[in-house]
Motif scaffolding. Sequence first.
Motif, mmCIF file in Angstrom:
data_model
loop_
_atom_site.group_PDB
_atom_site.id
_atom_site.type_symbol
_atom_site.label_atom_id
_atom_site.label_comp_id
_atom_site.label_asym_id
_atom_site.label_seq_id
_atom_site.Cartn_x
_atom_site.Cartn_y
_atom_site.Cartn_z
ATOM 1 N N ARG A 312 -11.037 -5.313 -0.306
ATOM 2 C CA ARG A 312 -9.997 -4.970 0.676
ATOM 3 C C ARG A 312 -10.418 -5.376 2.086
ATOM 4 N N THR A 313 -11.696 -5.253 2.385
ATOM 5 C CA THR A 313 -12.181 -5.695 3.698
ATOM 6 C C THR A 313 -11.991 -7.201 3.871
ATOM 7 N N LEU A 314 -12.338 -7.980 2.844
ATOM 8 C CA LEU A 314 -12.172 -9.432 2.926
ATOM 9 C C LEU A 314 -10.693 -9.798 3.013
ATOM 10 N N ILE A 315 -9.849 -9.110 2.268
ATOM 11 C CA ILE A 315 -8.409 -9.349 2.331
ATOM 12 C C ILE A 315 -7.900 -9.080 3.746
ATOM 13 N N GLY A 316 -8.355 -7.990 4.344
ATOM 14 C CA GLY A 316 -7.940 -7.670 5.703
ATOM 15 C C GLY A 316 -8.376 -8.722 6.704
ATOM 16 N N GLN A 317 -9.595 -9.236 6.554
ATOM 17 C CA GLN A 317 -10.072 -10.292 7.457
ATOM 18 C C GLN A 317 -9.227 -11.555 7.314
ATOM 19 N N ALA A 318 -8.914 -11.913 6.067
ATOM 20 C CA ALA A 318 -8.103 -13.110 5.839
ATOM 21 C C ALA A 318 -6.716 -12.955 6.449
ATOM 22 N N HIS A 319 -6.079 -11.833 6.202
ATOM 23 C CA HIS A 319 -4.721 -11.636 6.711
ATOM 24 C C HIS A 319 -4.695 -11.578 8.226
ATOM 25 N N ALA A 320 -5.731 -11.006 8.839
ATOM 26 C CA ALA A 320 -5.807 -10.991 10.301
ATOM 27 C C ALA A 320 -5.902 -12.400 10.870
ATOM 28 N N ALA A 321 -6.460 -13.314 10.084
ATOM 29 C CA ALA A 321 -6.569 -14.719 10.501
ATOM 30 C C ALA A 321 -5.384 -15.552 10.027
ATOM 31 N N HIS A 322 -4.364 -14.904 9.429
ATOM 32 C CA HIS A 322 -3.167 -15.584 8.916
ATOM 33 C C HIS A 322 -3.521 -16.583 7.810
ATOM 34 N N VAL A 323 -4.467 -16.185 6.981
ATOM 35 C CA VAL A 323 -4.907 -16.989 5.846
ATOM 36 C C VAL A 323 -4.565 -16.230 4.567
ATOM 37 N N ARG A 324 -4.006 -16.938 3.582
ATOM 38 C CA ARG A 324 -3.733 -16.339 2.278
ATOM 39 C C ARG A 324 -5.032 -16.229 1.486
ATOM 40 N N ILE A 325 -5.172 -15.149 0.729
ATOM 41 C CA ILE A 325 -6.363 -14.962 -0.086
ATOM 42 C C ILE A 325 -5.945 -14.662 -1.519
ATOM 43 N N ILE A 326 -6.464 -15.464 -2.427
ATOM 44 C CA ILE A 326 -6.124 -15.397 -3.846
ATOM 45 C C ILE A 326 -7.322 -14.820 -4.588
ATOM 46 N N GLY A 327 -7.094 -13.771 -5.345
ATOM 47 C CA GLY A 327 -8.176 -13.136 -6.092
ATOM 48 C C GLY A 327 -8.367 -13.785 -7.445
ATOM 49 N N ALA A 328 -9.614 -13.969 -7.832
ATOM 50 C CA ALA A 328 -9.941 -14.537 -9.139
ATOM 51 C C ALA A 328 -10.694 -13.506 -9.955
ATOM 52 N N THR A 329 -10.302 -13.341 -11.209
ATOM 53 C CA THR A 329 -10.969 -12.372 -12.077
ATOM 54 C C THR A 329 -12.360 -12.864 -12.475
ATOM 55 N N LEU A 330 -13.244 -11.907 -12.728
ATOM 56 C CA LEU A 330 -14.651 -12.191 -13.009
ATOM 57 C C LEU A 330 -14.850 -12.594 -14.461
ATOM 58 N N LEU A 331 -15.661 -13.639 -14.680
ATOM 59 C CA LEU A 331 -15.884 -14.184 -16.012
ATOM 60 C C LEU A 331 -16.724 -13.245 -16.880
ATOM 61 N N PRO A 332 -16.600 -13.364 -18.208
ATOM 62 C CA PRO A 332 -17.404 -12.544 -19.126
ATOM 63 C C PRO A 332 -18.895 -12.855 -19.020
ATOM 64 N N ILE A 333 -19.731 -11.855 -19.412
ATOM 65 C CA ILE A 333 -21.183 -12.005 -19.263
ATOM 66 C C ILE A 333 -21.974 -11.533 -20.478
ATOM 67 N N GLN A 334 -21.331 -11.201 -21.586
ATOM 68 C CA GLN A 334 -22.096 -10.694 -22.732
ATOM 69 C C GLN A 334 -23.065 -11.766 -23.236
ATOM 70 N N GLY A 335 -24.295 -11.368 -23.498
ATOM 71 C CA GLY A 335 -25.345 -12.293 -23.897
ATOM 72 C C GLY A 335 -26.252 -12.670 -22.750
ATOM 73 N N ASN A 336 -25.796 -12.431 -21.525
ATOM 74 C CA ASN A 336 -26.619 -12.659 -20.342
ATOM 75 C C ASN A 336 -27.356 -11.369 -19.985
ATOM 76 N N GLY A 337 -28.454 -11.503 -19.246
ATOM 77 C CA GLY A 337 -29.226 -10.331 -18.854
ATOM 78 C C GLY A 337 -28.466 -9.339 -17.996
ATOM 79 N N TYR A 338 -27.364 -9.794 -17.390
ATOM 80 C CA TYR A 338 -26.543 -8.887 -16.588
ATOM 81 C C TYR A 338 -25.763 -7.885 -17.446
ATOM 82 N N TYR A 339 -25.598 -8.205 -18.717
ATOM 83 C CA TYR A 339 -24.669 -7.419 -19.530
ATOM 84 C C TYR A 339 -25.254 -6.068 -19.927
ATOM 85 N N THR A 340 -24.491 -5.022 -19.685
ATOM 86 C CA THR A 340 -24.691 -3.696 -20.261
ATOM 87 C C THR A 340 -23.295 -3.133 -20.515
ATOM 88 N N PRO A 341 -23.164 -2.127 -21.361
ATOM 89 C CA PRO A 341 -21.842 -1.516 -21.519
ATOM 90 C C PRO A 341 -21.261 -1.012 -20.202
#
Length: 411
Positions: A312-341
């Motif tokens: 929300r902070t980044l969205i607010g900064q973009a909108h204050a600068a009259h820039v559109r901001i498009i959100g991208a969903t985060l990719l899956p990570i199962q099998g990587n060391g980052y993964y936990t339930p």
Amino acid sequence: MSPALPQATAAVLSGLVLALATSSLGAAHAASGTRGDLVAAWSPSMTTAGPSFDRQTIRMVAHSSVAGVAARITLSNRYSSAPLAVAEATIAVQAAGGTAVPGTVRAVTFGHAARVTVPAGGEVAGDAVPLAVHAGENLLVSLYLPNATGPSTWHSDAFDTSFTASGDHAGDTVASAFRASTSSWYYLSGLDVVPSTAQGAVVAFGDSITDGYHSSTGTYHRWPDLLADRLQAGPGPQRLSVVDAGIGGNRVLTDVPNPWQGVSALQRFAHDALGQPGVKDVILLEGINDIGNNAGPNGTPLTVAELIDGYRTLIGQAHAAHVRIIGATLLPIQGNGYYTPTAETLRQTVNQWIRTSGAFDGVVDFDRVMRDQNNIAALNPVYDSGDHIHPDDAGMQAMADAVDLRLLRSS
């Protein structure tokens, strides 16, 4: 270094260059409909603690995402503690490796001076140089650094080849003096063009997935590069450039202990994304390093609310600068060391918020495109580079293809 020209000859050539620049810039005004405004064509985000140089020339490749009639470079010393002296800088069209196309080497000036000192913590933009630049073309930018620099401001993971030489070889066409190579960019933080047709820039902002980790070196198969290819290949003239503002390991909320992985998105977004010439849209794909490291903003375990507050902070900064901001969903990570339930629950919850909250100006659902349809917690094996978090070249293409071009503001 080229032999010095007689003073009168140099003055005549200088006048011709200025006249050519004025003529080219004027032609660009009419062709692009942008009043000659510069548009970012390539701009790696910079970090600290790079190697030091002394009486060396660095020759780096900048892959332009858009065509133009003149080019300008920006030198960054933002993350260095000592002033940076640059005794000579050039720009040229790449033939192959460190060799330039004959006749294309152009001297870069800074306020019409050949030499420049970039203050510690600062940046300096060069003067626009008349040079025809094609979309998808590689330019060579060479800097001669006459003094010991101390730790450099750099971009560690270029997935491209830079070249170094002892002494001043910035004006060389051939690469015979460049006997060493590296896989990073140093001090060069921007290539802007006076565009032939483009009317703005898209900034792909993120971490190693956007930076291109595990994409093939020197092939420009990062998903932002491939998105630029789509824009260039579309019907009609190309209206948008694409800038890759990814840094491997980068996080939304907190600085990374490894200095070459950058300050947080909250700290760098205004400069690296909103500060790009001509920026109209930002595609934000970041947060998996916060989740994988369970890194809350106060050294506590991460919560969904904290990561959403960061967005929300980044969205607010973009909108204050009259820039559109498009959100991208985060990719899956199962099998990587980052993964936990727990990490998977965080990722799924954040992705659902990105899709449904309406906080962003649009959504690119990379998760749906990239996941294994038989196991939504894992990457599709067809797109997995092998570490179960970074896409391979085919995955990078799938990501670029997933961007609905109608989301991008071209005027």
